[in-house]
Design a protein around this motif. Structure first.
Motif, PDB file in Angstrom:
ATOM      1  N   ALA A   1      -1.157 -17.122  -5.008  1.00 31.31           N
ATOM      2  CA  ALA A   1      -2.044 -16.505  -4.016  1.00 31.31           C
ATOM      3  C   ALA A   1      -3.211 -15.864  -4.746  1.00 31.31           C
ATOM      4  N   THR A   2      -4.407 -16.048  -4.213  1.00 32.61           N
ATOM      5  CA  THR A   2      -5.609 -15.404  -4.747  1.00 32.61           C
ATOM      6  C   THR A   2      -6.212 -14.584  -3.616  1.00 32.61           C
ATOM      7  N   PHE A   3      -6.355 -13.293  -3.828  1.00 34.59           N
ATOM      8  CA  PHE A   3      -6.850 -12.457  -2.737  1.00 34.59           C
ATOM      9  C   PHE A   3      -7.807 -11.390  -3.232  1.00 34.59           C
ATOM     10  N   GLY A   4      -8.696 -10.997  -2.333  1.00 37.46           N
ATOM     11  CA  GLY A   4      -9.641  -9.940  -2.622  1.00 37.46           C
ATOM     12  C   GLY A   4      -9.207  -8.650  -1.958  1.00 37.46           C
ATOM     13  N   LEU A   5      -9.460  -7.541  -2.614  1.00 35.58           N
ATOM     14  CA  LEU A   5      -9.170  -6.218  -2.079  1.00 35.58           C
ATOM     15  C   LEU A   5     -10.377  -5.317  -2.316  1.00 35.58           C
ATOM     16  N   ALA A   6     -10.603  -4.414  -1.383  1.00 31.76           N
ATOM     17  CA  ALA A   6     -11.655  -3.413  -1.545  1.00 31.76           C
ATOM     18  C   ALA A   6     -11.143  -2.103  -0.969  1.00 31.76           C
ATOM     19  N   GLY A   7     -11.515  -0.999  -1.606  1.00 31.45           N
ATOM     20  CA  GLY A   7     -11.041   0.290  -1.119  1.00 31.45           C
ATOM     21  C   GLY A   7     -11.440   1.407  -2.050  1.00 31.45           C
ATOM     22  N   THR A   8     -10.524   2.363  -2.247  1.00 34.06           N
ATOM     23  CA  THR A   8     -10.803   3.513  -3.097  1.00 34.06           C
ATOM     24  C   THR A   8      -9.600   3.800  -3.998  1.00 34.06           C
ATOM     25  N   ILE A   9      -9.901   4.336  -5.180  1.00 35.64           N
ATOM     26  CA  ILE A   9      -8.880   4.727  -6.154  1.00 35.64           C
ATOM     27  C   ILE A   9      -9.138   6.175  -6.559  1.00 35.64           C
ATOM     28  N   ASN A  10      -8.075   6.963  -6.609  1.00 30.30           N
ATOM     29  CA  ASN A  10      -8.193   8.337  -7.079  1.00 30.30           C
ATOM     30  C   ASN A  10      -8.158   8.338  -8.605  1.00 30.30           C
ATOM     31  N   MET A  11      -9.286   8.637  -9.232  1.00 29.69           N
ATOM     32  CA  MET A  11      -9.404   8.567 -10.687  1.00 29.69           C
ATOM     33  C   MET A  11      -8.976   9.859 -11.387  1.00 29.69           C
ATOM     34  N   SER A  12      -8.554  10.870 -10.635  1.00 27.33           N
ATOM     35  CA  SER A  12      -8.128  12.124 -11.251  1.00 27.33           C
ATOM     36  C   SER A  12      -6.736  11.950 -11.840  1.00 27.33           C
ATOM     37  N   ASP A  13      -6.527  12.423 -13.076  1.00 23.13           N
ATOM     38  CA  ASP A  13      -5.202  12.380 -13.702  1.00 23.13           C
ATOM     39  C   ASP A  13      -4.577  13.769 -13.767  1.00 23.13           C
ATOM     40  N   SER A  14      -5.148  14.718 -12.996  1.00 23.12           N
ATOM     41  CA  SER A  14      -4.636  16.085 -13.028  1.00 23.12           C
ATOM     42  C   SER A  14      -4.154  16.561 -11.668  1.00 23.12           C
TER      43      SER A  14
ATOM     44  N   VAL B   1       0.034   9.994 -18.312  1.00 18.61           N
ATOM     45  CA  VAL B   1      -0.528  11.342 -18.176  1.00 18.61           C
ATOM     46  C   VAL B   1      -1.066  11.720 -19.546  1.00 18.61           C
ATOM     47  N   GLY B   2      -2.409  11.630 -19.689  1.00 17.90           N
ATOM     48  CA  GLY B   2      -2.994  11.799 -21.004  1.00 17.90           C
ATOM     49  C   GLY B   2      -2.537  10.662 -21.895  1.00 17.90           C
ATOM     50  N   LYS B   3      -1.970  10.996 -23.063  1.00 19.56           N
ATOM     51  CA  LYS B   3      -1.466   9.981 -23.979  1.00 19.56           C
ATOM     52  C   LYS B   3       0.020   9.705 -23.770  1.00 19.56           C
ATOM     53  N   ASP B   4       0.632  10.412 -22.822  1.00 20.56           N
ATOM     54  CA  ASP B   4       2.061  10.293 -22.594  1.00 20.56           C
ATOM     55  C   ASP B   4       2.347   9.475 -21.339  1.00 20.56           C
ATOM     56  N   MET B   5       3.591   9.017 -21.232  1.00 18.50           N
ATOM     57  CA  MET B   5       4.046   8.336 -20.032  1.00 18.50           C
ATOM     58  C   MET B   5       5.187   9.142 -19.431  1.00 18.50           C
ATOM     59  N   VAL B   6       5.074   9.420 -18.140  1.00 22.69           N
ATOM     60  CA  VAL B   6       6.138  10.125 -17.434  1.00 22.69           C
ATOM     61  C   VAL B   6       6.654   9.217 -16.326  1.00 22.69           C
ATOM     62  N   MET B   7       7.909   9.442 -15.927  1.00 24.63           N
ATOM     63  CA  MET B   7       8.521   8.650 -14.871  1.00 24.63           C
ATOM     64  C   MET B   7       8.429   9.421 -13.556  1.00 24.63           C
ATOM     65  N   LEU B   8       7.798   8.793 -12.564  1.00 21.80           N
ATOM     66  CA  LEU B   8       7.574   9.441 -11.278  1.00 21.80           C
ATOM     67  C   LEU B   8       8.043   8.530 -10.152  1.00 21.80           C
ATOM     68  N   PRO B   9       8.496   9.109  -9.026  1.00 24.31           N
ATOM     69  CA  PRO B   9       8.768   8.282  -7.848  1.00 24.31           C
ATOM     70  C   PRO B   9       7.500   7.536  -7.444  1.00 24.31           C
ATOM     71  N   TRP B  10       7.659   6.318  -6.982  1.00 28.00           N
ATOM     72  CA  TRP B  10       6.520   5.458  -6.664  1.00 28.00           C
ATOM     73  C   TRP B  10       6.744   4.789  -5.323  1.00 28.00           C
ATOM     74  N   ASP B  11       5.705   4.777  -4.493  1.00 29.29           N
ATOM     75  CA  ASP B  11       5.788   4.176  -3.162  1.00 29.29           C
ATOM     76  C   ASP B  11       4.572   3.303  -2.904  1.00 29.29           C
ATOM     77  N   CYS B  12       4.819   2.171  -2.293  1.00 34.94           N
ATOM     78  CA  CYS B  12       3.761   1.257  -1.872  1.00 34.94           C
ATOM     79  C   CYS B  12       3.965   0.965  -0.391  1.00 34.94           C
ATOM     80  N   SER B  13       2.982   1.290   0.436  1.00 30.35           N
ATOM     81  CA  SER B  13       3.062   1.045   1.875  1.00 30.35           C
ATOM     82  C   SER B  13       2.096  -0.056   2.263  1.00 30.35           C
TER      83      SER B  13
END
Length: 286
Positions: A82-95, A232-244
Motif C-alpha cells: 500500500a502507498t498512501f499520503g498523509l497530512a496533519g500535525t506533529i507535536n515536536m516538543s520532547d518536554s 527522551v533526549g539521548k535516552d530511551m524510555v518505555m511508555l504506554p502507546w496508543d494509536c486511534s
C-alpha cells in the motif's frame, strides 16, 4: 544606499541562499529516499496469491469476526503493498509541551516481509522544513531527521527496542491494509472481551502482542501497547502507546480509516489525515 536598502538587499541574499540550500537538500533527500525504498523492495518475499475466503475467520473471537465482516467482502484480493499520503500535525516538543507543526508525507508498506518507509516533511518555519524517514526494513528499525534534508538532528537505527517500536507502528497501521490482519497472513488472535482482542505478529526474532479495540460498527477503533520505546533526549524510555483510527470510508471494496492519531504516555503527538491511497494486490488476486 541607506541602511534600510542594505538590510533589504542582505535579507534578499539570505532568502535566495536559503531557497537554494532547501532545493539542494530536497534533492539529496529524494536520493536517500530512493535508496531506502530500494532496500524495502529488496527485502520483500513472494506473497501468496489468492483472495480472502470468509470461511477462514470461523473460530476467531467474536469482535474480530465482526471486524472482518465489516471491513472485507468475500473474495477480496489480498494486499501485497500500500502507498498512501498523509497530512496533519506533529507535536515536536520532547518536554511534554505543545509545539505542533504541520507535515505532509508519503508511506509505502509491504506485507511480505512486513516493512514500511515513511517519508515526511515537517514545516518548522516558513521555507524551513525537516525531512524525516521512519522505517522498518528487513528487521531493522530506523529514524532519521534532517533540517532542510542536510543537517541531521536525530538518527537511530538497529534491532532490539528500536526495531520493535517500528514494527509496532506497522502492526497498528494494518487497518490501512486490512487483509494483512488475517490469520492466513500470520496474525494470531485471542479473545479479551466482546469489543477487544489481542493480536500477535512475529517477524524473525521479534514477536509483538497488541490490544485491538473495536467500535460499535465492528471496525478497529484503537490499538494499544503497554510499552513502546520513546526517545527522551539521548535516552530511551518505555511508555504506554496508543494509536486511534476513525472516519472510515470504502476503498477498493474495503472499509479503511481516513484519520489516525497517536499518543505516548497519554500525550498526543501525531494527527494525520489520509490524502491518497493506492494498493498493489497479490498476483492472481487482482
Amino acid at each position: 544606499m541607506n541602511w534600510m536598502g542594505w538590510t533589504a538587499a542582505g535579507m534578499g541574499l539570505l532568502v535566495a541562499a536559503g531557497v537554494g540550500l532547501a532545493a539542494f537538500g530536497s534533492s539529496r533527500w529524494a536520493s536517500a529516499t530512493q535508496v531506502q525504498m530500494a532496500l524495502l523492495e529488496a527485502a520483500r518475499l513472494p506473497a501468496p496469491a489468492g483472495r480472502y475466503d470468509a470461511r477462514e475467520i470461523a473460530g476467531l473471537p467474536a469482535p474480530v469476526q465482526r471486524y472482518f465482516r465489516a471491513a472485507l467482502k468475500d473474495g477480496q484480493p489480498l494486499i501485497a503493498a500500500a502507498t498512501f499520503g498523509l497530512a496533519g500535525t506533529i507535536n515536536m516538543s520532547d518536554s511534554g509541551g505543545e509545539r505542533w507543526m504541520p507535515f505532509t508525507s508519503t508511506q509505502r508498506a509491504v506485507t511480505h516481509r512486513p516493512g514500511f518507509l515513511w517519508n515526511g516533511r515537517v514545516t518548522m518555519l516558513p521555507g524551513i522544513a525537516a525531512h524525516v524517514h521512519d522505517s522498518y526494513i528487513a528487521g531493522v528499525g530506523r529514524l532519521h531527521a534532517a533540517m532542510l534534508g542536510l543537517f541531521t538532528v536525530a538518527q537511530v537505527q538497529g534491532d532490539g527496542e528500536i526495531a520493535r517500536g517500528e514494527l509496532m507502528r506497522y502492526f497498528a497501521e494494518m487497518a490501512w491494509y486490512p487483509t494483512a490482519l488475517l490469520p492466513s497472513a500470520g496474525v494470531r488472535w485471542e479473545a479479551v472481551d466482546d469489543h477487544s482482542a489481542h493480536a500477535t505478529l512475529v517477524d524473525g526474532p521479534i514477536g509483538l502482542t497488541l490490544l485491538f479495540r473495536f467500535d460499535e460498527a465492528g471496525l478497529i477503533a484503537s490499538v494499544h501497547a503497554d510499552a513502546r520505546g520513546s526517545g527522551v533526549g539521548k535516552d530511551m524510555v518505555m511508555l504506554p502507546w496508543d494509536c486511534s483510527v476513525s472516519d472510515y470510508h470504502l476503498h477498493h471494496g474495503m472499509m479503511v480509516p481516513t484519520r489516525g492519531t497517536a499518543s505516548k504516555g497519554g500525550m498526543p503527538y501525531f494527527v494525520g489525515d489520509l490524502t491518497s491511497l493506492v494498493y498493489e494486490f497479490n498476483a492472481q488476486g487482482e
